[in-house]
Design a protein around this motif. Structure first.
Motif, PDB file in Angstrom:
ATOM      1  N   HIS A  92       0.827  -1.206   0.000  1.00  8.55           N
ATOM      2  CA  HIS A  92       0.000   0.000   0.000  1.00  8.55           C
ATOM      3  C   HIS A  92       0.860   1.254   0.000  1.00  8.55           C
ATOM      4  N   ASP A  96       0.267   4.036  -2.739  1.00 10.62           N
ATOM      5  CA  ASP A  96      -0.021   5.390  -2.271  1.00 10.62           C
ATOM      6  C   ASP A  96       1.000   6.390  -2.808  1.00 10.62           C
ATOM      7  N   SER A 122      -5.368   1.142 -10.045  1.00 11.12           N
ATOM      8  CA  SER A 122      -6.478   0.189  -9.980  1.00 11.12           C
ATOM      9  C   SER A 122      -6.403  -0.903 -11.033  1.00 11.12           C
ATOM     10  N   TRP A 128      -1.608  -4.751  -4.032  1.00 12.01           N
ATOM     11  CA  TRP A 128      -2.289  -3.997  -2.982  1.00 12.01           C
ATOM     12  C   TRP A 128      -3.796  -4.156  -3.131  1.00 12.01           C
ATOM     13  N   LYS A 129      -4.518  -3.921  -2.041  1.00 11.15           N
ATOM     14  CA  LYS A 129      -5.963  -4.126  -2.036  1.00 11.15           C
ATOM     15  C   LYS A 129      -6.725  -2.807  -2.051  1.00 11.15           C
ATOM     16  N   ARG A 130      -6.592  -2.037  -0.977  1.00 12.64           N
ATOM     17  CA  ARG A 130      -7.330  -0.768  -0.899  1.00 12.64           C
ATOM     18  C   ARG A 130      -6.708   0.256  -1.840  1.00 12.64           C
ATOM     19  N   ARG A 133      -7.885   7.373  -2.650  1.00 14.61           N
ATOM     20  CA  ARG A 133      -8.861   8.226  -3.327  1.00 14.61           C
ATOM     21  C   ARG A 133      -8.120   9.468  -3.818  1.00 14.61           C
ATOM     22  N   GLY A 150      -4.659   4.845   0.737  1.00 16.07           N
ATOM     23  CA  GLY A 150      -5.326   3.574   0.973  1.00 16.07           C
ATOM     24  C   GLY A 150      -4.706   2.802   2.116  1.00 16.07           C
ATOM     25  N   LYS A 191      -5.126   6.890   5.911  1.00 12.14           N
ATOM     26  CA  LYS A 191      -6.416   6.229   5.693  1.00 12.14           C
ATOM     27  C   LYS A 191      -7.308   6.316   6.930  1.00 12.14           C
TER      28      LYS A 191
END
Length: 211
Positions: A92, A96, A122, A128-130, A133, A150, A191
């Motif tokens: 992450h 990020d 994405s 990574w998962k999250r 934004r 995230g 986050k």
């Protein structure tokens, strides 16, 4: 580069050069001029040396991330071993960093650049998962990129240094956003903050730096 041009770099470990600050943290990065560039059909760089044309823009984004993951995977593994941090959290940090890559530029970002960053972080195949934004918001200093991470860098868990003098920026920040009793010292884009809080802190920082 991807956000600004739509072109991707297929970096390899051997193509990276790092500069370290005397205190040990990374102070700079250079990518070899020989690194392969990938673009979608119709891109202005198509046909140039070391430029490969892929089928779609989505393929460019995926190839860029896949190469990055392969290039820094060993580094992530070493950091995990030495720090005890979870591998998901470390990845992450990578995503990020991509998401925040245009936030500190002196000239404002565009809607297209923000959208490209969203596409990049994405991609379907990623470790990574999250997702962070990323939004473009208006401010008194013009359009500003807000990146709500995230992940969490865990910096708030480190012991505070004793005797360290607080500079003017940190003092002003503490006065603008007084912490509640017992509140962890999360980073401004963490986050664990709300998106509205991140927006407020980002716009405050821009205004402070402009004056």
């Amino acid at each position: 580069m991807y956000a600004e041009t739509g072109a991707g770099l297929l970096i390899t470990p051997g193509a990276l050069q790092w500069w370290l600050h005397l205190e040990g943290w990374t102070a700079g990065l250079r990518v070899s001029d020989e690194t392969e560039v990938v673009v979608a059909p119709g891109h202005g760089w198509a046909g140039q040396p070391s430029v490969t044309v892929l089928d779609t823009q989505a393929d460019v984004a995926q190839a860029t991330v896949t190469a990055l993951v392969a290039a820094v995977g060993d580094l992530v593994a070493v950091i995990r071993e030495r720090s005890g941090a979870g591998v998901a959290g470390l990845w992450h940090e990578v995503s990020d960093a991509l998401a925040a890559s245009i936030g500190e530029r002196p000239h404002p970002a565009t809607v297209d650049e923000v959208e490209r960053l969203r596409e990049l972080i994405s991609v379907p195949r990623r470790p990574w998962k999250r997702l962070a934004r990323i939004d473009l918001v208006e401010s008194g200093c013009g359009p500003a990129v807000v990146c709500h991470r995230g992940g969490c860098c865990q910096a708030f868990t480190a012991e505070a240094s004793t005797g360290t003098e607080i500079d003017a920026y940190e003092q002003a920040l503490a006065e603008a956003f007084p912490a509640s009793e017992g509140e962890p010292e999360y980073c401004g884009t963490c986050k664990f903050r709300t998106f509205d809080d991140v927006v407020a802190r980002t716009l405050w920082a821009r205004a402070y730096e402009a004056h």
